[in-house]
Design an enzyme around this catalytic site. Sequence first.
Site, PDB file in Angstrom:
ATOM      1  N   GLN A 167      38.515  60.842  40.242  1.00 19.61           N
ATOM      2  CA  GLN A 167      38.778  61.667  41.414  1.00 19.61           C
ATOM      3  C   GLN A 167      38.815  63.149  41.047  1.00 19.61           C
ATOM      4  OE1 GLN A 167      42.731  61.226  43.062  1.00 19.61           O
ATOM      5  NE2 GLN A 167      41.987  61.587  45.129  1.00 19.61           N
ATOM      6  N   GLY A 168      37.929  63.933  41.661  1.00 17.30           N
ATOM      7  CA  GLY A 168      37.928  65.368  41.427  1.00 17.30           C
ATOM      8  C   GLY A 168      38.532  66.110  42.609  1.00 17.30           C
ATOM      9  N   TYR A 169      39.826  66.013  42.738  1.00 16.13           N
ATOM     10  CA  TYR A 169      40.531  66.660  43.855  1.00 16.13           C
ATOM     11  C   TYR A 169      41.330  67.871  43.368  1.00 16.13           C
ATOM     12  CZ  TYR A 169      39.824  63.475  47.837  1.00 16.13           C
ATOM     13  OH  TYR A 169      39.315  62.788  48.892  1.00 16.13           O
ATOM     14  N   SER A 170      42.442  67.570  42.636  1.00 13.67           N
ATOM     15  CA  SER A 170      43.359  68.638  42.228  1.00 13.67           C
ATOM     16  C   SER A 170      42.680  69.625  41.295  1.00 13.67           C
ATOM     17  CB  SER A 170      44.565  68.041  41.500  1.00 13.67           C
ATOM     18  OG  SER A 170      45.318  67.252  42.368  1.00 13.67           O
ATOM     19  N   GLU A 221      44.567  53.655  55.245  1.00 12.88           N
ATOM     20  CA  GLU A 221      45.699  52.789  54.937  1.00 12.88           C
ATOM     21  C   GLU A 221      45.735  52.427  53.456  1.00 12.88           C
ATOM     22  OE1 GLU A 221      47.287  48.435  55.246  1.00 12.88           O
ATOM     23  OE2 GLU A 221      45.609  48.924  56.560  1.00 12.88           O
ATOM     24  N   SER A 275      53.454  64.745  46.663  1.00 20.08           N
ATOM     25  CA  SER A 275      54.807  64.669  46.114  1.00 20.08           C
ATOM     26  C   SER A 275      55.790  64.239  47.202  1.00 20.08           C
ATOM     27  CB  SER A 275      55.222  66.039  45.578  1.00 20.08           C
ATOM     28  OG  SER A 275      55.424  66.925  46.656  1.00 20.08           O
ATOM     29  N   ASN A 276      56.948  63.772  46.772  1.00 15.72           N
ATOM     30  CA  ASN A 276      57.925  63.310  47.760  1.00 15.72           C
ATOM     31  C   ASN A 276      58.333  64.419  48.721  1.00 15.72           C
ATOM     32  OD1 ASN A 276      57.690  60.921  46.428  1.00 15.72           O
ATOM     33  ND2 ASN A 276      59.884  60.593  46.159  1.00 15.72           N
ATOM     34  N   GLU A 277      58.311  65.650  48.235  1.00 20.19           N
ATOM     35  CA  GLU A 277      58.649  66.771  49.122  1.00 20.19           C
ATOM     36  C   GLU A 277      57.565  66.950  50.184  1.00 20.19           C
ATOM     37  OE1 GLU A 277      58.908  66.774  45.805  1.00 20.19           O
ATOM     38  OE2 GLU A 277      61.098  66.708  45.756  1.00 20.19           O
TER      39      GLU A 277
END
Lengths: 397, 367
Positions: free
Chosen positions: A126-129, A244, A382-384
């Site tokens: 995956q080339g996302y971040s 999903e 992230s959870n935030e």
Amino acid sequence: MNLEFTAEEQAFRREVRDFLATGLPDDIRERVRLGRRLSADDHLRWQDSLSVRGWLGVNWPQEHGGPGWGPVERHIFEEECAAAHAPTIVPFGVSMVAPVIMKFGSETQKRHYVPRILSNQDWWCQGYSEPGAGSDLASLRTRAVRDGDEYVVTGQKSWTTLGQHANMMFCLVRTDPEAKKQAGISFLLIDMETPGISVRPIITLDGAHEVNEVFLDEVRVPVANRIGEEGQGWTCAKFLLTHERTGIAGLGHAKQALRHLKSVALEIQHRGRPLLEQPHFRQRVVKAEIELMALEVTHLRVLAAARDGGAPGAESSLLKVRGSELRQELSELTRRALGPQALPFFPDHLYGDQELEREEAEHAALGAQYFNRRKLSIYGGSNEIQKSIVAKTLLGM
Amino acid sequence: MNFAYSDEQRMLADTLERLVADQAPTETDALHGEPSPLWGTFAELGLLQLPFTEEAGGLGGDGIDVMIVMQALGRGLVREPYLAGLLLPGTLLARLADAPQRERWLAPLLEGELRLALAWQETAARYDAHAIATCARRQADGWIIEGAKQVVIAAPSATALLVSARVDDGTLGVFLVPADSPGLERRDYPTLDDQIASDVQLKGVALPHDARLGEDAAEALAEVLALGRAALCAEAVGAMEAACDQTLAYLKERRQFGTPLASFQVLQHRMVDMHLNLEQARSMAILAAASLERPSDERDYRVAAAKAYCGEAARFVAEQAIQLHGAMGMTEECRISHYARHLVMFDHHLGDVDHHLEFVSEGLSAA
């Protein structure tokens, strides 16, 4: 209202269990059980076994060669896999890029890529971040400049999980630097063999080589490798992220981790008695068990809603937050249970082929695993970020 | 696996929602003595019959039906003693009583003509239903009950009390004690969560033979307390829903520093944490309600887990609701403070977090 699985679902669970008894190679099962890193070949042997059984495309419709399972079957499958110490299916091909290609790809692209994913011919990453685009993914800066039938791609991708094994990468690139943030992004499929690509390991705090940096230096990518229209990349990305995602709560893993914790805490002695009987420690195990009960019912509620046609939206963010917190708590308790035994660190054993004495191997991964599990509340949003999603979409804040 | 209500349950939930929305907050004083008009409405709607088997004259409702009722009552903060005056004593009575006892007490209870209360707690026993000191001695002409019961919710409005007592043969007995029995003394008081209760002294209370309900009542009492705990969890979920709704509305409406409070991320995340607790507590309330027909070990384990979980979740929601309302949350005038009192004191009914965590701990499977 009832919380029971149907007779068919229970029969399906037995079918999965029977398959796992024979279809999962013993050496792989043992490596996963001990928390040791798998080789690319280990992953492929397991996924080939699933592919032959017709169970690799867990979230695919039958027309593309998936088993056509609903959310409940997928849940049962994941739970049984975790209980049997099966490796997690590497998600980037099967669960992530495949649905995007099926939804937005051309017929040619579908015919080419989809079967190759199902037969494990391609390993996707995956080339996302990027170094400057984490939670704020849309601020990504990797540039793709059109040159005839090709894009010339330059930039840097980060946190590319298992990219060291990948021969293909799906990648978000900026094709229009003038357009507003999201509007200038396109979705490209890039062959990792293309000149100009280099992959550099990032060693994480548990000493593992799981993620990588990918450098792209004037990499020429055919325009035919673009999914959807130019500038439509964000739509694909959002579809992928909101598509999903089963198992977001990691329920099967949490259950397995709790079983493991109990077995460790029964074996480890504290003043001549099993640690599990030490009141303070036991109390924390009890609380984790109760949290798991709640998480399971919440998960089943979301599954039932999805099965009945509801789109699980912000609820999956709730599951992600609580599921990751619980799994982190379990890894914390397991590390603590070991006492001084948590300190010895044998990276050549965990991430290589160095063998240890049987007894030492049983607990060797647990200290490092605690550090590895910190990722659960960071990756996949992230959870935030998850909480902000809930605040916005569910609560209208 | 199915979490949807049946058509009947959907209708029940809708009816209750309308009923509860129309209610003004119940005044504690109004709960003394005569049943309020709302109790008559409950009777008309069949709510008083709902949780009883058809064979006992009820409508055969199950744990989920009770959950629906309690959740609505919690949402509206309706302080009618549905649980303490009807459900607990009534289901215990139905479980233990013979035909004449049912005729005399259960039938009028289900008609709304009288209310009962369950006197099971004692000071020294805290939340333990078995370690009790109240005793029943068999006499030639009946029974003599000696002892004291603590915080009997709804006792001031009860025509009779169901009193648990250790019988001289060692079994746990439940006795039907009319409120006007000589030797029964009540000290009535309001509770912090706007109910009414009494401490009850039983000084040589003489009862006829047929005052004892059934024989050993231990299993029946455990069953009824499990039902009560599941019902309380549902009620707390309803109150948590309302508290979350009101807090969210307040954050959207209240402006400081020129912007709604809802625009501050630190408050958004706190609100999400409240919501997380609510949804997890809802799951546990469902689990408890759906487990009431399971074998007693499994039932009690799940119910204890649910009560412990909801106890912590309710306190969290209450405390955050006060905090996010700022000083307004501290006032009696603000409705949220009533919910907060209810949600915190919920933990003191039928066993608190520590009590139930201990129970789960004792039953924790090692596998």
